[in-house]
Motif scaffolding. Sequence first.
Motif, PDB file in Angstrom:
ATOM      1  N   ASN A  27      28.224  36.908  52.644  1.00 28.68           N
ATOM      2  CA  ASN A  27      27.755  35.997  51.763  1.00 28.68           C
ATOM      3  C   ASN A  27      28.186  36.500  50.296  1.00 28.68           C
ATOM      4  O   ASN A  27      27.448  37.069  49.609  1.00 28.68           O
ATOM      5  N   ARG A  28      29.219  35.763  49.653  1.00 26.95           N
ATOM      6  CA  ARG A  28      29.792  35.916  48.521  1.00 26.95           C
ATOM      7  C   ARG A  28      29.579  34.804  47.396  1.00 26.95           C
ATOM      8  O   ARG A  28      30.329  34.789  46.452  1.00 26.95           O
ATOM      9  N   THR A  29      28.579  34.199  47.707  1.00 28.05           N
ATOM     10  CA  THR A  29      28.200  33.108  46.659  1.00 28.05           C
ATOM     11  C   THR A  29      27.677  33.647  45.431  1.00 28.05           C
ATOM     12  O   THR A  29      26.693  34.300  45.720  1.00 28.05           O
ATOM     13  N   PRO A  30      28.199  33.497  44.195  1.00 30.00           N
ATOM     14  CA  PRO A  30      27.845  34.042  43.048  1.00 30.00           C
ATOM     15  C   PRO A  30      26.417  33.446  42.654  1.00 30.00           C
ATOM     16  O   PRO A  30      26.075  32.300  43.189  1.00 30.00           O
ATOM     17  N   GLU A  31      25.457  34.611  42.442  1.00 29.93           N
ATOM     18  CA  GLU A  31      24.179  34.033  41.968  1.00 29.93           C
ATOM     19  C   GLU A  31      23.961  33.019  41.007  1.00 29.93           C
ATOM     20  O   GLU A  31      23.177  32.103  40.807  1.00 29.93           O
ATOM     21  N   ASN A  32      24.897  33.059  39.924  1.00 24.57           N
ATOM     22  CA  ASN A  32      25.194  32.406  38.704  1.00 24.57           C
ATOM     23  C   ASN A  32      26.336  31.692  38.708  1.00 24.57           C
ATOM     24  O   ASN A  32      27.178  32.270  38.283  1.00 24.57           O
ATOM     25  N   PRO A  33      26.332  30.394  39.223  1.00 26.95           N
ATOM     26  CA  PRO A  33      27.850  29.556  39.154  1.00 26.95           C
ATOM     27  C   PRO A  33      28.599  29.762  37.781  1.00 26.95           C
ATOM     28  O   PRO A  33      29.775  29.678  37.758  1.00 26.95           O
ATOM     29  N   ALA A  34      27.860  29.728  36.778  1.00 27.07           N
ATOM     30  CA  ALA A  34      28.323  29.808  35.297  1.00 27.07           C
ATOM     31  C   ALA A  34      29.153  31.116  35.007  1.00 27.07           C
ATOM     32  O   ALA A  34      30.135  31.159  34.368  1.00 27.07           O
ATOM     33  N   MET A  35      29.169  32.139  36.018  1.00 27.74           N
ATOM     34  CA  MET A  35      29.702  33.231  35.723  1.00 27.74           C
ATOM     35  C   MET A  35      31.064  33.438  36.810  1.00 27.74           C
ATOM     36  O   MET A  35      31.787  34.240  36.681  1.00 27.74           O
ATOM     37  N   MET A  36      31.166  32.244  37.443  1.00 26.00           N
ATOM     38  CA  MET A  36      32.428  32.186  38.129  1.00 26.00           C
ATOM     39  C   MET A  36      33.683  32.178  37.551  1.00 26.00           C
ATOM     40  O   MET A  36      33.855  31.712  36.419  1.00 26.00           O
ATOM     41  N   ASN A  37      34.842  32.836  37.858  1.00 22.81           N
ATOM     42  CA  ASN A  37      36.170  32.818  37.345  1.00 22.81           C
ATOM     43  C   ASN A  37      36.706  31.466  37.828  1.00 22.81           C
ATOM     44  O   ASN A  37      36.846  31.141  38.987  1.00 22.81           O
ATOM     45  N   THR A  38      36.963  30.659  36.723  1.00 22.07           N
ATOM     46  CA  THR A  38      37.804  29.469  36.855  1.00 22.07           C
ATOM     47  C   THR A  38      39.280  29.578  36.967  1.00 22.07           C
ATOM     48  O   THR A  38      39.987  28.739  37.419  1.00 22.07           O
ATOM     49  N   ASP A  39      39.798  30.677  37.039  1.00 24.32           N
ATOM     50  CA  ASP A  39      41.251  30.914  37.103  1.00 24.32           C
ATOM     51  C   ASP A  39      41.623  30.759  38.530  1.00 24.32           C
ATOM     52  O   ASP A  39      41.210  31.570  39.301  1.00 24.32           O
ATOM     53  N   GLU A  40      42.429  29.626  39.228  1.00 27.66           N
ATOM     54  CA  GLU A  40      42.640  29.686  40.344  1.00 27.66           C
ATOM     55  C   GLU A  40      44.272  29.705  40.655  1.00 27.66           C
ATOM     56  O   GLU A  40      45.076  29.145  41.532  1.00 27.66           O
ATOM     57  N   GLY A  41      44.792  30.585  39.686  1.00 23.89           N
ATOM     58  CA  GLY A  41      46.474  30.797  39.674  1.00 23.89           C
ATOM     59  C   GLY A  41      47.026  31.722  40.695  1.00 23.89           C
ATOM     60  O   GLY A  41      48.079  31.815  41.292  1.00 23.89           O
ATOM     61  N   GLY A  42      46.029  32.432  41.394  1.00 21.74           N
ATOM     62  CA  GLY A  42      46.290  33.589  42.345  1.00 21.74           C
ATOM     63  C   GLY A  42      46.270  33.037  43.900  1.00 21.74           C
ATOM     64  O   GLY A  42      46.447  31.612  44.096  1.00 21.74           O
ATOM     65  N   THR A  43      46.313  33.978  44.844  1.00 26.47           N
ATOM     66  CA  THR A  43      46.335  33.693  45.988  1.00 26.47           C
ATOM     67  C   THR A  43      45.233  34.204  46.778  1.00 26.47           C
ATOM     68  O   THR A  43      44.877  35.377  46.573  1.00 26.47           O
ATOM     69  N   VAL A  44      45.034  33.898  47.994  1.00 29.25           N
ATOM     70  CA  VAL A  44      44.305  34.556  49.096  1.00 29.25           C
ATOM     71  C   VAL A  44      45.117  34.415  50.430  1.00 29.25           C
ATOM     72  O   VAL A  44      45.811  33.741  50.604  1.00 29.25           O
ATOM     73  N   ASN A  45      44.628  35.626  51.231  1.00 27.02           N
ATOM     74  CA  ASN A  45      45.224  35.645  52.414  1.00 27.02           C
ATOM     75  C   ASN A  45      44.167  35.140  53.703  1.00 27.02           C
ATOM     76  O   ASN A  45      42.920  35.493  53.652  1.00 27.02           O
ATOM     77  N   LEU A  46      44.411  33.787  54.251  1.00 26.67           N
ATOM     78  CA  LEU A  46      43.433  33.442  55.434  1.00 26.67           C
ATOM     79  C   LEU A  46      43.999  33.892  56.621  1.00 26.67           C
ATOM     80  O   LEU A  46      45.128  34.006  56.932  1.00 26.67           O
ATOM     81  N   GLU A  81      41.467  38.812  51.530  1.00 28.36           N
ATOM     82  CA  GLU A  81      41.480  38.423  53.055  1.00 28.36           C
ATOM     83  C   GLU A  81      40.326  38.029  53.157  1.00 28.36           C
ATOM     84  O   GLU A  81      39.318  38.310  53.218  1.00 28.36           O
ATOM     85  N   ILE A  82      40.212  36.522  53.768  1.00 27.11           N
ATOM     86  CA  ILE A  82      39.268  35.623  54.276  1.00 27.11           C
ATOM     87  C   ILE A  82      39.487  35.551  55.942  1.00 27.11           C
ATOM     88  O   ILE A  82      40.245  34.841  56.124  1.00 27.11           O
ATOM     89  N   PRO A  83      38.718  36.251  56.640  1.00 25.59           N
ATOM     90  CA  PRO A  83      38.762  36.020  58.062  1.00 25.59           C
ATOM     91  C   PRO A  83      38.382  34.876  58.410  1.00 25.59           C
ATOM     92  O   PRO A  83      37.089  34.301  58.011  1.00 25.59           O
ATOM     93  N   LEU A  84      38.832  34.337  59.329  1.00 25.95           N
ATOM     94  CA  LEU A  84      38.548  32.904  59.991  1.00 25.95           C
ATOM     95  C   LEU A  84      38.374  33.133  61.351  1.00 25.95           C
ATOM     96  O   LEU A  84      39.692  32.731  62.159  1.00 25.95           O
ATOM     97  N   PRO A  85      37.513  33.796  61.858  1.00 26.69           N
ATOM     98  CA  PRO A  85      37.686  34.100  63.266  1.00 26.69           C
ATOM     99  C   PRO A  85      37.609  33.101  64.257  1.00 26.69           C
ATOM    100  O   PRO A  85      37.931  33.270  65.627  1.00 26.69           O
TER     101      PRO A  85
END
Length: 201
Positions: A27-46, A81-85
């Motif tokens: 569970n990686r939902t930030p406790e405070n949404p205002a603290m979230m990094n809005t930079d979405e220029g990167g990538t993730v591995n699904l 890496e985001i596992p999608l089992p």
Amino acid sequence: YLIPTLRMLYISSYRQEYKSPTSQLPNRTPENPAMMNTDEGGTVNLVSKEGDAYEVPIAVAKMSKLVETTIDEESDEDVQEIPLPNVKATVLAKVIEYCTHYKSEPMTPIQTPLKSARIEEVVQKWYADFVKVEQVLLFELVTAANFMDIKPLLDLTCFAVAVMIKGKSADEIRKIFNISNDFTPEEEAQVREENKWCEQA
């Protein structure tokens, strides 16, 4: 009759195949949404069920609410890496194809009541062609869209399933998707009773 049948189909599938992501994903939902990094220029591995990794732009990956709430905004990793089992590689590739296209050409929202039973008259041609796949793959896309929480894709694939099974009996639908009927006659009667208004509409 179509909607009660779809409901029974989904409940049967849920009982047999669905595994809650909460036991497999942190569970990686930030406790405070205002603290979230809005930079979405990167990538993730699904990462698929088989372990295949697909590098996807964060903005595309976040079409999945499951992925969005799993991404650790404070991670020091270059590529998370985001596992999608629950999602096979072939299905995940199609999901990524959909989300990537959606970012450049958002799908026309599917609203009810439907103005037509022809998919190409409700959404753009690309999306109508996207769901012209084998029945098994279509159902796997429904399951993946539900698991990953991608509402536009779930709407589109459910619409395609509804069109495909229109006029078929519950037994015929179960045979199409190789789903056993684990409803008792009483449970099946209850589902139909709860949705009687759909049959009368």
